[in-house]
Design a protein around this motif. Structure first.
Motif, PDB file in Angstrom:
ATOM      1  N   VAL A  22       0.801  -1.203  -0.076  1.00 37.53           N
ATOM      2  CA  VAL A  22      -0.062  -0.202   0.067  1.00 37.53           C
ATOM      3  C   VAL A  22       0.959   1.227  -0.050  1.00 37.53           C
ATOM      4  CG1 VAL A  22      -1.628   1.269   1.269  1.00 37.53           C
ATOM      5  CG2 VAL A  22      -1.884  -1.067   1.059  1.00 37.53           C
ATOM      6  N   LEU A  23       1.999   1.341   0.686  1.00 38.72           N
ATOM      7  CA  LEU A  23       2.997   2.285   0.849  1.00 38.72           C
ATOM      8  C   LEU A  23       3.710   2.566  -0.177  1.00 38.72           C
ATOM      9  CD1 LEU A  23       4.078   2.385   4.380  1.00 38.72           C
ATOM     10  CD2 LEU A  23       2.212   3.621   3.681  1.00 38.72           C
ATOM     11  N   SER A  24       3.955   1.631  -1.128  1.00 37.01           N
ATOM     12  CA  SER A  24       4.646   1.573  -2.336  1.00 37.01           C
ATOM     13  C   SER A  24       3.639   2.329  -3.297  1.00 37.01           C
ATOM     14  CB  SER A  24       5.081   0.298  -2.660  1.00 37.01           C
ATOM     15  OG  SER A  24       5.555   0.408  -4.057  1.00 37.01           O
ATOM     16  N   ILE A  25       2.658   1.764  -3.618  1.00 43.99           N
ATOM     17  CA  ILE A  25       1.569   2.506  -4.525  1.00 43.99           C
ATOM     18  C   ILE A  25       1.289   3.776  -4.150  1.00 43.99           C
ATOM     19  CG2 ILE A  25      -0.712   2.191  -5.329  1.00 43.99           C
ATOM     20  CD1 ILE A  25      -0.465  -1.175  -4.713  1.00 43.99           C
ATOM     21  N   LEU A  26       1.277   3.996  -2.673  1.00 45.43           N
ATOM     22  CA  LEU A  26       0.872   5.508  -2.450  1.00 45.43           C
ATOM     23  C   LEU A  26       2.050   6.492  -2.875  1.00 45.43           C
ATOM     24  CD1 LEU A  26      -1.333   6.920  -1.013  1.00 45.43           C
ATOM     25  CD2 LEU A  26      -0.244   6.238   1.033  1.00 45.43           C
ATOM     26  N   HIS A  27       3.194   5.880  -2.813  1.00 39.20           N
ATOM     27  CA  HIS A  27       4.379   6.603  -2.951  1.00 39.20           C
ATOM     28  C   HIS A  27       4.345   7.029  -4.448  1.00 39.20           C
ATOM     29  CE1 HIS A  27       8.596   8.073  -2.317  1.00 39.20           C
ATOM     30  NE2 HIS A  27       8.901   7.743  -3.460  1.00 39.20           N
ATOM     31  N   ARG A  28       4.063   6.288  -5.488  1.00 32.70           N
ATOM     32  CA  ARG A  28       3.855   6.706  -6.634  1.00 32.70           C
ATOM     33  C   ARG A  28       2.670   7.364  -7.057  1.00 32.70           C
ATOM     34  NH1 ARG A  28       5.865   1.379  -6.166  1.00 32.70           N
ATOM     35  NH2 ARG A  28       7.296   0.593  -7.700  1.00 32.70           N
ATOM     36  N   ILE A  29       1.713   7.170  -6.320  1.00 29.81           N
ATOM     37  CA  ILE A  29       0.383   8.262  -6.394  1.00 29.81           C
ATOM     38  C   ILE A  29       0.834   9.642  -6.047  1.00 29.81           C
ATOM     39  CG2 ILE A  29      -1.915   8.715  -5.428  1.00 29.81           C
ATOM     40  CD1 ILE A  29      -2.374   5.579  -5.669  1.00 29.81           C
ATOM     41  N   THR A  30       1.515   9.710  -4.739  1.00 33.75           N
ATOM     42  CA  THR A  30       1.779  11.175  -4.572  1.00 33.75           C
ATOM     43  C   THR A  30       2.767  11.946  -5.224  1.00 33.75           C
ATOM     44  OG1 THR A  30       3.537  10.084  -2.791  1.00 33.75           O
ATOM     45  CG2 THR A  30       1.440  10.515  -1.944  1.00 33.75           C
ATOM     46  N   GLY A  31       3.664  11.132  -6.100  1.00 32.54           N
ATOM     47  CA  GLY A  31       4.686  11.597  -6.891  1.00 32.54           C
ATOM     48  C   GLY A  31       4.042  12.180  -8.018  1.00 32.54           C
ATOM     49  N   VAL A  32       2.999  11.587  -8.628  1.00 34.25           N
ATOM     50  CA  VAL A  32       2.122  12.065  -9.616  1.00 34.25           C
ATOM     51  C   VAL A  32       1.541  13.458  -9.017  1.00 34.25           C
ATOM     52  CG1 VAL A  32       0.232  11.735 -11.294  1.00 34.25           C
ATOM     53  CG2 VAL A  32       1.953   9.938 -10.763  1.00 34.25           C
ATOM     54  N   THR A  75       0.062  19.452   0.385  1.00 37.49           N
ATOM     55  CA  THR A  75       1.218  19.453   1.588  1.00 37.49           C
ATOM     56  C   THR A  75       1.384  18.152   2.218  1.00 37.49           C
ATOM     57  OG1 THR A  75       0.269  21.527   1.923  1.00 37.49           O
ATOM     58  CG2 THR A  75       1.550  20.644   3.685  1.00 37.49           C
ATOM     59  N   TRP A  76       0.239  17.399   2.246  1.00 39.83           N
ATOM     60  CA  TRP A  76       0.568  15.825   2.878  1.00 39.83           C
ATOM     61  C   TRP A  76       1.466  15.097   1.851  1.00 39.83           C
ATOM     62  CZ3 TRP A  76      -0.933  11.169   0.799  1.00 39.83           C
ATOM     63  CH2 TRP A  76      -0.614  10.134   1.542  1.00 39.83           C
ATOM     64  N   ALA A  77       1.146  15.166   0.543  1.00 45.36           N
ATOM     65  CA  ALA A  77       1.793  14.465  -0.464  1.00 45.36           C
ATOM     66  C   ALA A  77       3.215  14.864  -0.326  1.00 45.36           C
ATOM     67  CB  ALA A  77       1.122  14.429  -1.929  1.00 45.36           C
ATOM     68  N   LEU A  78       3.777  15.909  -0.274  1.00 45.86           N
ATOM     69  CA  LEU A  78       4.852  16.386  -0.217  1.00 45.86           C
ATOM     70  C   LEU A  78       5.808  15.792   1.331  1.00 45.86           C
ATOM     71  CD1 LEU A  78       7.188  18.248  -1.190  1.00 45.86           C
ATOM     72  CD2 LEU A  78       6.553  20.026   0.437  1.00 45.86           C
ATOM     73  N   PHE A  79       5.007  15.858   2.376  1.00 41.04           N
ATOM     74  CA  PHE A  79       5.523  15.397   3.570  1.00 41.04           C
ATOM     75  C   PHE A  79       5.549  13.660   3.488  1.00 41.04           C
ATOM     76  CE2 PHE A  79       4.393  19.379   5.486  1.00 41.04           C
ATOM     77  CZ  PHE A  79       5.805  19.983   5.822  1.00 41.04           C
ATOM     78  N   TYR A  80       4.508  13.151   2.877  1.00 44.99           N
ATOM     79  CA  TYR A  80       4.628  11.676   2.544  1.00 44.99           C
ATOM     80  C   TYR A  80       5.711  11.240   1.730  1.00 44.99           C
ATOM     81  CZ  TYR A  80       3.705   6.891   1.571  1.00 44.99           C
ATOM     82  OH  TYR A  80       3.978   5.530   1.053  1.00 44.99           O
ATOM     83  N   HIS A  81       5.890  11.975   0.869  1.00 46.45           N
ATOM     84  CA  HIS A  81       6.965  11.524  -0.169  1.00 46.45           C
ATOM     85  C   HIS A  81       8.241  11.686   0.515  1.00 46.45           C
ATOM     86  CE1 HIS A  81       7.101  10.361  -4.384  1.00 46.45           C
ATOM     87  NE2 HIS A  81       8.039  10.991  -4.572  1.00 46.45           N
ATOM     88  N   LEU A  82       8.574  12.711   0.967  1.00 45.08           N
ATOM     89  CA  LEU A  82       9.781  13.311   1.655  1.00 45.08           C
ATOM     90  C   LEU A  82      10.047  12.062   2.705  1.00 45.08           C
ATOM     91  CD1 LEU A  82      11.893  15.206   2.639  1.00 45.08           C
ATOM     92  CD2 LEU A  82      10.474  16.229   4.223  1.00 45.08           C
ATOM     93  N   CYS A  83       9.290  12.011   3.791  1.00 44.26           N
ATOM     94  CA  CYS A  83       9.490  10.865   5.004  1.00 44.26           C
ATOM     95  C   CYS A  83       9.827   9.486   4.303  1.00 44.26           C
ATOM     96  CB  CYS A  83       8.215  10.927   5.725  1.00 44.26           C
ATOM     97  SG  CYS A  83       7.970  12.230   6.666  1.00 44.26           S
ATOM     98  N   ASN A  84       8.979   9.239   3.071  1.00 41.94           N
ATOM     99  CA  ASN A  84       9.408   7.839   2.769  1.00 41.94           C
ATOM    100  C   ASN A  84      10.668   7.748   1.882  1.00 41.94           C
ATOM    101  OD1 ASN A  84       7.899   5.148   2.543  1.00 41.94           O
ATOM    102  ND2 ASN A  84       7.519   5.476   0.366  1.00 41.94           N
TER     103      ASN A  84
END
Length: 131
Positions: A22-32, A75-84
């Motif tokens: 789920v986190l792997s897929i979410l990482h790709r989605i937040t990148g987009v 904002t959340w996508a930025l922080f999620y992508h950064l933390c991941n």
């Protein structure tokens, strides 16, 4: 070799979702999502360059409930992508690769991204005691 009706490669319908997938897929989605957010930032900057009337329209768009929702999401996508990505740097160094550590750090990434987003928006609106 008889494969029958089963899929020839792993598929989301075959495997039960796990925190790692789920986190792997979410990482790709937040990148987009961040790429779309960058386009919105370019729009806002262009509006500022084109004058006060155009900029006022852009500001009103981002101040609407939908605009605010998108800004919070970006904002959340930025922080999620950064933390991941920080988590991935540790993995590249060979650290945190045990399955229990992977699951724990996954939840830490989720909590940290939500916490950073809340802190940012609360600080931006003066809820931290400054204004």
């Amino acid at each position: 070799m008889n494969t029958g009706n089963r899929p020839l490669s792993p598929h989301l319908q075959v495997y039960k979702p796990q925190i790692t997938s789920v986190l792997s897929i979410l990482h790709r989605i937040t990148g987009v999502g961040l790429a779309v957010g960058a386009l919105a930032l370019v729009y806002w900057l262009n509006a500022a360059a084109y004058g006060p009337e155009v900029f006022a329209r852009a500001q009103s768009l981002f101040a609407s409930w939908l605009g605010r929702l998108l800004l919070i999401g970006w904002t959340w996508a930025l922080f999620y992508h950064l933390c991941n990505e920080i988590r991935h740097i540790f993995w590249d160094a060979g650290l945190g690769l045990e399955m229990t550590q992977v699951k724990l750090t996954g939840w830490i990434v989720v909590a940290a991204s939500v916490g950073c987003t809340l802190f940012t928006w609360m600080a931006g609106y003066g809820f931290m005691g400054g204004n």
